[in-house]
Write an enzyme that holds these catalytic residues in place. Sequence first.
Site, PDB file in Angstrom:
ATOM      1  N   SER A 115       0.846  -1.185   0.000  1.00 12.25           N
ATOM      2  CA  SER A 115       0.000   0.000   0.000  1.00 12.25           C
ATOM      3  C   SER A 115       0.890   1.246   0.000  1.00 12.25           C
ATOM      4  O   SER A 115       1.732   1.389  -0.876  1.00 12.25           O
ATOM      5  CB  SER A 115      -0.967  -0.032   1.201  1.00 12.25           C
ATOM      6  OG  SER A 115      -1.993   0.925   1.050  1.00 12.25           O
ATOM      7  N   GLU A 217      -1.937  -2.415  -8.005  1.00 12.56           N
ATOM      8  CA  GLU A 217      -3.168  -2.764  -7.287  1.00 12.56           C
ATOM      9  C   GLU A 217      -3.732  -1.497  -6.674  1.00 12.56           C
ATOM     10  O   GLU A 217      -3.061  -0.463  -6.614  1.00 12.56           O
ATOM     11  CB  GLU A 217      -2.887  -3.817  -6.214  1.00 12.56           C
ATOM     12  CG  GLU A 217      -1.916  -3.399  -5.127  1.00 12.56           C
ATOM     13  CD  GLU A 217      -2.536  -2.597  -3.996  1.00 12.56           C
ATOM     14  OE1 GLU A 217      -3.742  -2.775  -3.724  1.00 12.56           O
ATOM     15  OE2 GLU A 217      -1.817  -1.788  -3.378  1.00 12.56           O
ATOM     16  N   HIS A 283      -4.928  -5.292  -1.858  1.00 12.96           N
ATOM     17  CA  HIS A 283      -5.778  -5.172  -0.683  1.00 12.96           C
ATOM     18  C   HIS A 283      -6.860  -6.250  -0.743  1.00 12.96           C
ATOM     19  O   HIS A 283      -7.620  -6.334  -1.703  1.00 12.96           O
ATOM     20  CB  HIS A 283      -6.430  -3.790  -0.638  1.00 12.96           C
ATOM     21  CG  HIS A 283      -5.485  -2.688  -0.286  1.00 12.96           C
ATOM     22  ND1 HIS A 283      -4.537  -2.206  -1.163  1.00 12.96           N
ATOM     23  CD2 HIS A 283      -5.345  -1.966   0.854  1.00 12.96           C
ATOM     24  CE1 HIS A 283      -3.860  -1.230  -0.573  1.00 12.96           C
ATOM     25  NE2 HIS A 283      -4.326  -1.064   0.647  1.00 12.96           N
TER      26      HIS A 283
END
Length: 311
Positions: A115, A217, A283
Amino acid sequence: MTRPIPELSELRPLGDGPRLVALIAPAGAVLAERIDTTCALLTAMGYTPRLMDNARARHRYLAGTVEQRLEDFHAAFNLADVAAVWCLRGGYGCAQLIDHINWDALPDVPLLGYSDISVLLSAFHARVRRAIHAPVATELALCEQTDGLERQARLEAMASIAPLLAGESGHMSAEHAAGPTAPVEGVLIGGNLTTLASVAGTPAALHVPEGSILMLEDVGERLYRLERSLCQLLESLDASRLNAVCLGSFTGCDSGDSSIEAVLEEWLAPHDIALYHHLPFGHGEHNRAWPVGQTARLDASGLDWSPASTL
């Protein structure tokens, strides 16, 4: 050979080597109960978690000031016999640290996270240091709190870290979506799309060697926001350096009548860059670890990497 997935009580996500693991919060603030649960689970697995001094700090929505997070960052890597430095969570804030890190003072200890941690992973890669795109440490609790297929997927994600720390080869499933179909080789780069787009043109910008495979992502974004980030990221780098783009999960992203694949196909077509999707990272429960900066081979059978070469 496929490894059996252990129960949580038997899980050794960092392998059987050194037992000390440093826990840092370089970005968003972490809930106290999540920290406590993570430390308890690591202890039960036979590790010695070392929670850095400022990991519980708060400054607005951040895990402390820049100075506090930097202090923990430097201290974590300089612990004696530390197996890895594992980020507790992502959020926002890693880009604030890049200009202030004393790279010469950091021993070669692997960094784990994803992330917002994508910014740090790329900076490590640029300086030929070990970086692994992997679940954050607080997600250990989700293995315990879920059941069925989700629990199994989370356990598999955690179990995928140890082979990378041990320097083993690895495989990740992938499906061809658009563009050239010939097998390609390249250096694995990338992470969270929105985060990487936000640092384009700054000292924290994504490191893109010649012949890269860009892994992307995201979570919780509308399609127009994803396209805005794609435009920002792709226009900020030399597309000729990309051999392929691979999409992990885009969890909770509203694509409306189109898809992220359709948008990317349109952007990549003029550059004749292959597009693959459905890779199990991002995620969500399917978040297999992969080695940032290592060379991999990509084709319709999936993504395969060897620890032999890092760029």
